[in-house]
Scaffold this active site. Structure first.
Site, mmCIF file in Angstrom:
data_model
loop_
_atom_site.group_PDB
_atom_site.id
_atom_site.type_symbol
_atom_site.label_atom_id
_atom_site.label_comp_id
_atom_site.label_asym_id
_atom_site.label_seq_id
_atom_site.Cartn_x
_atom_site.Cartn_y
_atom_site.Cartn_z
ATOM 1 N N LYS A 1 -4.666 -1.721 -5.227
ATOM 2 C CA LYS A 1 -4.270 -1.138 -6.510
ATOM 3 C C LYS A 1 -4.608 -2.072 -7.672
ATOM 4 O O LYS A 1 -4.910 -1.623 -8.777
ATOM 5 C CB LYS A 1 -2.767 -0.864 -6.478
ATOM 6 C CG LYS A 1 -2.232 -0.075 -7.650
ATOM 7 C CD LYS A 1 -0.796 0.301 -7.377
ATOM 8 C CE LYS A 1 -0.166 1.042 -8.541
ATOM 9 N NZ LYS A 1 1.225 1.440 -8.213
ATOM 10 N N ASP B 1 11.370 -2.272 -12.523
ATOM 11 C CA ASP B 1 10.648 -2.052 -11.254
ATOM 12 C C ASP B 1 10.096 -3.366 -10.711
ATOM 13 O O ASP B 1 9.117 -3.903 -11.231
ATOM 14 C CB ASP B 1 9.515 -1.045 -11.504
ATOM 15 C CG ASP B 1 8.745 -0.692 -10.212
ATOM 16 O OD1 ASP B 1 8.929 -1.372 -9.180
ATOM 17 O OD2 ASP B 1 7.958 0.277 -10.266
HETATM 18 P P1 ADP Z 1 5.251 -1.903 -4.394
HETATM 19 O O1 ADP Z 1 5.795 -1.082 -5.499
HETATM 20 O O2 ADP Z 1 4.554 -3.133 -4.884
HETATM 21 O O3 ADP Z 1 4.410 -1.135 -3.446
HETATM 22 P P2 ADP Z 1 7.839 -1.991 -2.960
HETATM 23 O O4 ADP Z 1 8.649 -1.265 -3.959
HETATM 24 O O5 ADP Z 1 7.587 -1.329 -1.681
HETATM 25 O O6 ADP Z 1 6.464 -2.522 -3.569
HETATM 26 O O7 ADP Z 1 8.563 -3.400 -2.717
HETATM 27 C C1 ADP Z 1 8.143 -4.299 -1.736
HETATM 28 C C2 ADP Z 1 8.981 -5.541 -1.852
HETATM 29 O O8 ADP Z 1 10.364 -5.229 -1.612
HETATM 30 C C3 ADP Z 1 8.592 -6.608 -0.840
HETATM 31 O O9 ADP Z 1 8.508 -7.860 -1.484
HETATM 32 C C4 ADP Z 1 9.765 -6.596 0.122
HETATM 33 O O10 ADP Z 1 9.991 -7.848 0.746
HETATM 34 C C5 ADP Z 1 10.912 -6.240 -0.794
HETATM 35 N N1 ADP Z 1 12.071 -5.754 -0.050
HETATM 36 C C6 ADP Z 1 12.156 -4.651 0.732
HETATM 37 N N2 ADP Z 1 13.370 -4.578 1.306
HETATM 38 C C7 ADP Z 1 14.078 -5.659 0.879
HETATM 39 C C8 ADP Z 1 15.400 -6.154 1.125
HETATM 40 N N3 ADP Z 1 16.226 -5.525 1.955
HETATM 41 N N4 ADP Z 1 15.780 -7.298 0.507
HETATM 42 C C9 ADP Z 1 14.930 -7.942 -0.314
HETATM 43 N N5 ADP Z 1 13.683 -7.537 -0.582
HETATM 44 C C10 ADP Z 1 13.256 -6.398 0.002
HETATM 45 MG MG MG Z 2 6.256 0.551 -6.585
#
Ligand code: ADP
Ligand code: MG
Length: 630
Positions: A86, A210
């Protein structure tokens, strides 16, 4: 009674059009697909139950892997494993060189940068299309129906080139793009902020915070008459959950006395420790402490305990940085923090407690975090897609036909085994396997029944037929697969096939539901003590389907021909819609008459508007242009 879809003369009666649509969150780290079914948005899972698809594509010699399997390849085949594509969307080569090294080779192609893979040079559009294809496939499989289109989300700060690239990727994946939607707006829609009632109905200013895997952004949204405007967006494209992982990683190196060794750590060890760091961080969100154990390739053992307090301490500067970005975004939007109506928390990394606490203590308004922060963008996109798909053609309505009574088969002991449960939406196909009862049995009798009762004698018999020619086998060895299929017209076809020998037979049962409403009611009453509640639920569902249809139609008409209304008329219609939606959202079957009355009132108050649209359409037709169906 169930609604039946009536097709145009000469047109095929099947398959049934639900106008299903999907919302896709095409994320830097993870992607998701969601849809709205029966009025409720939900994210779709793959066969293993996973909803998040890691946004990683692996180009192997002869195949392309997407998701978890691709992510796993990043340590064995980093050159051909594309993560965070992305970040490359719509970017030129020089821009892309500024990004942190991702392990693969960038190629200077005209317009947009590309990546070198074993399968040739791939543009970010092609790589993203692989992710979208995987989600599209997932949706087709789990919805088992046509998908009329998709809403794809993009960051609010995406420029035109990045948006065009995203759209191109979706088209390449075979998706019909209904709209690109800003991620923060999608999150706000998922929280229903556009429908919020109370004194400040459909007005207000919200922040969307976000924090994803590798990016952070804050958007300030203003909502006026149900329309969101992005006032400002500010962020840091190099700040995200990964940085929190990195703090833990550095701590491990220090605590485990690996600093001197760092230069010698193999790429594999580094990836292992990085994965352990992330796992520890995520574990800490719900637990006070995380243990970190790893054995490195040189035999070195890592065995550490990390407490939440230590984690908060080592990541404090990162958390503070996000709060400064929030302030800066408010500043840019010229909005004071006390003017905010709410802060919507989005992105997996906002699960971290120190983030939750920092934001909560920094603002005076409610922090909205009760939806899953990974899912909220996809859910909002699905809700938007649903509206767009429904508004597309006012003449092509979503009519749900459901099976009034369960369809089953008689099994040993005169018992019924339900194959298709009642209230299933048409068309539907379900299969179940049965086996023989006696050694050497060469035929089985199939008895198709309808009803809710356990005993066949108390259900309605629809048909009986036999499957013959089964080769003699010991009891229990034959595998007879019985498939019930009901098409959009309510036509039931039952087929049976012995899987070892391939012997099969099929019959069509018609009319399958030739029961009057009273008969169905009687059967339901006899069938269970909850018959009354069931009938109420059914009436409720029908009333809601009807009301939704009218709301969609009026909303669609307003969107298309809103200029034909005065402000007062428009407000009047919107008020009616709100009343209907509020009643529907009560999910209170006792309100069924109120729902009917409110949707009738809405239909009535829009009659005049419909007439004006008709006039306009006729005028358009007379001027030689195509006529839009009203
Ligand atoms: P993106 O929008 O970049 O695709 P996401 O919204 O899927 O990303 O977020 C991914 C991030 O969220 C990663 O850094 C992951 O480690 C973190 N994450 C997911 N679950 C947890 C949790 N339970 N505690 C802390 N961080 C989390
Ligand atoms: Mg996202």
């Amino acid at each position: 009674m169930a609604l039946l879809q009536i097709s145009e003369p000469g047109e095929s009666t099947a398959p049934h059009q639900h106008r299903l649509s999907v919302g896709i969150d095409l994320g830097t780290t993870n992607s998701l697909v969601a849809t709205v079914r029966h009025g409720f948005p939900s994210v779709l899972a793959d066969e293993s139950g996973a909803t998040l698809l890691p946004s990683v594509v692996h180009y192997a010699d002869a195949q392309i892997d997407v998701g978890l399997s691709a992510k796993q390849a990043s340590s064995t085949d980093p050159k051909n494993t594309i993560a965070s594509v992305k970040r490359l969307m719509g970017r030129g080569y020089q821009d892309a060189l500024q990004l942190p090294d991702a392990g693969y080779t960038l190629v200077d192609t005209p317009g947009m940068v590309s990546v070198q893979t074993v399968q040739g040079v791939k543009s970010p559009v092609e790589v993203s299309a692989e992710i979208l294809k995987a989600l599209y496939q997932r949706a087709l499989q789990s919805l088992n129906d046509d998908i009329v289109g998709a809403v794809i989300t993009v960051p609010a700060y995406f420029d035109d080139a990045q948006r065009q690239a995203t759209k191109a990727a979706a088209e390449l994946a075979g998706l019909n793009v209904l709209r690109l939607l800003n991620e923060p707006t999608a999150a706000a829609i998922a929280y229903g902020l556009d429908l919020a009632d109370g004194a400040d109905a459909k007005e207000g200013t919200f922040a969307v915070y976000d924090l994803g895997g590798g990016t952070f952004d804050v958007s300030i949204l203003r909502l006026t008459k149900g329309v969101f405007e992005v006032l400002a967006t500010h962020g840091d494209t190099a700040l995200g959950g990964d940085d929190f992982d990195h703090r833990v990683y550095c701590w491990i190196l220090k605590e485990a006395d690996l600093i001197g060794l760092h230069a010698n750590l193999s790429a594999q060890d580094i990836r292992l420790l990085q994965a352990k760091s992330r796992a520890a961080k995520e574990h800490l969100t719900a637990n006070g402490v995380a243990s970190i154990r790893a054995s490195l390739s040189d035999g070195h053992q890592v065995n550490l305990m990390l407490s939440q307090a230590q984690f908060f301490e080592m990541t404090k500067t990162l958390v503070d940085k996000t709060v400064r970005v929030l302030d800066e975004a408010l500043n840019q939007a010229n909005v004071k923090s006390h003017e905010l109506q709410g802060v919507v928390m989005v992105g997996g990394a906002t699960r971290m407690l120190n983030i939750q606490r920092a934001v909560t203590s920094h603002v005076a308004c409610p922090v909205l975090n009760d939806l899953n922060p990974d899912e909220v963008v996809a859910l909002g996109a699905a809700m938007q897609a649903n509206v767009l798909a429904g508004n597309r053609a006012d003449d092509d309505w979503l009519l749900l036909d459901v099976i009034p009574l369960s369809l089953g088969v008689e099994t040993m002991g005169g018992l019924t085994e339900k194959i298709i449960p009642r209230n299933s939406t048409l068309p539907i196909a379900r299969a179940q396997e049965f086996t023989t009862f006696k050694d050497g049995q060469t035929a089985i009798a199939l008895h198709v029944v309808q009803g809710e009762r356990e005993l066949v004698s108390e259900c309605r018999s629809l048909a009986k037929f036999e499957l013959r020619g089964i080769p003699p086998m010991v009891a229990g060895a034959a595998r007879v697969r019985v498939t019930y299929q009901v098409d959009a017209d309510g036509l039931l076809t039952v087929s049976a096939r012995e899987m070892n020998s391939g012997v099969s037979t099929e019959i069509t049962v018609k009319p399958s539901f030739g029961l009057s409403d009273d008969e169905i009611a009687d059967m339901l009453k006899a069938g269970n003590a909850n018959a009354v509640a069931d009938m109420q639920a059914r009436a409720w569902r029908e009333a809601v389907v009807d009301a939704e249809r009218i709301v969609l139609a009026v909303n669609g008409a307003i969107a298309e021909d809103g200029e034909l209304l005065s402000d007062a008329e428009r407000m009047g219609l919107l008020n009616h819609i709100e009343v209907v939606q509020e009643l529907m959202s009560s999910h209170d079957v006792a309100q069924v008459d109120a729902v009917r009355a409110a949707s009738d009132a809405l239909a009535k108050s829009s009659e005049d508007f419909a007439a004006r649209r008709m006039d306009k359409a006729i005028a358009t037709a007379l001027s030689g242009q195509s006529i839009d169906n009203l």
